[in-house]
Design a protein around this motif. Sequence first.
Motif, PDB file in Angstrom:
ATOM      1  N   PRO A  44      23.055  28.974  40.814  1.00 42.48           N
ATOM      2  CA  PRO A  44      23.509  27.628  41.175  1.00 42.48           C
ATOM      3  C   PRO A  44      24.910  27.418  40.622  1.00 42.48           C
ATOM      4  O   PRO A  44      25.313  28.081  39.656  1.00 42.48           O
ATOM      5  N   GLY A 106      22.388  24.111  37.617  1.00 44.95           N
ATOM      6  CA  GLY A 106      21.939  23.380  38.795  1.00 44.95           C
ATOM      7  C   GLY A 106      22.022  21.880  38.570  1.00 44.95           C
ATOM      8  O   GLY A 106      22.557  21.404  37.557  1.00 44.95           O
ATOM      9  N   HIS A 124      27.920  20.737  44.791  1.00 46.11           N
ATOM     10  CA  HIS A 124      27.093  21.795  44.205  1.00 46.11           C
ATOM     11  C   HIS A 124      26.559  22.715  45.286  1.00 46.11           C
ATOM     12  O   HIS A 124      26.639  22.417  46.485  1.00 46.11           O
ATOM     13  N   GLN A 126      24.054  26.741  45.832  1.00 43.71           N
ATOM     14  CA  GLN A 126      23.267  27.858  45.310  1.00 43.71           C
ATOM     15  C   GLN A 126      23.814  29.121  45.948  1.00 43.71           C
ATOM     16  O   GLN A 126      23.776  29.254  47.174  1.00 43.71           O
TER      17      GLN A 126
END
Length: 139
Positions: A44, A106, A124, A126
Amino acid sequence: MDEALHAAYLATDYRVRLARGGWAAIHIDQPLPSALKELAGENPWGFITAWNPRSLPTPRPQNKTAQRALFEVLRAIPETVAIRPGLGVARTGQWAEPSLWVVGLGTAALDPLAALFGQFGYVHGQGASPAKLRLMSLA
């Protein structure tokens, strides 16, 4: 969050400084740029700042102090894989905010930091998946 601020988040280039110079730009709803994929791996990641809390213009010395504090907090979290300098730049060229791209954390770790530093949102993802805008509710 008002519509103008939301639109500003969407119309921003989230630039990450590359180790050998230059920048790679992250865009919301787009995959992570190839120049950042190797560093991110499957981890992440987040693009976050401490500048201009609550989206209010804040004096530069105060912003720099807050940004240093954010950097120190990120460095102290054991799960942090990498921290790279960043710059959020409005595509209109009207503003830019120094930021940090952090790999290994994360939303569970980034949400409290965004709240602590008065941020209405951050970007954000992943691994190489598309970047997402995470909006915060600041009381």
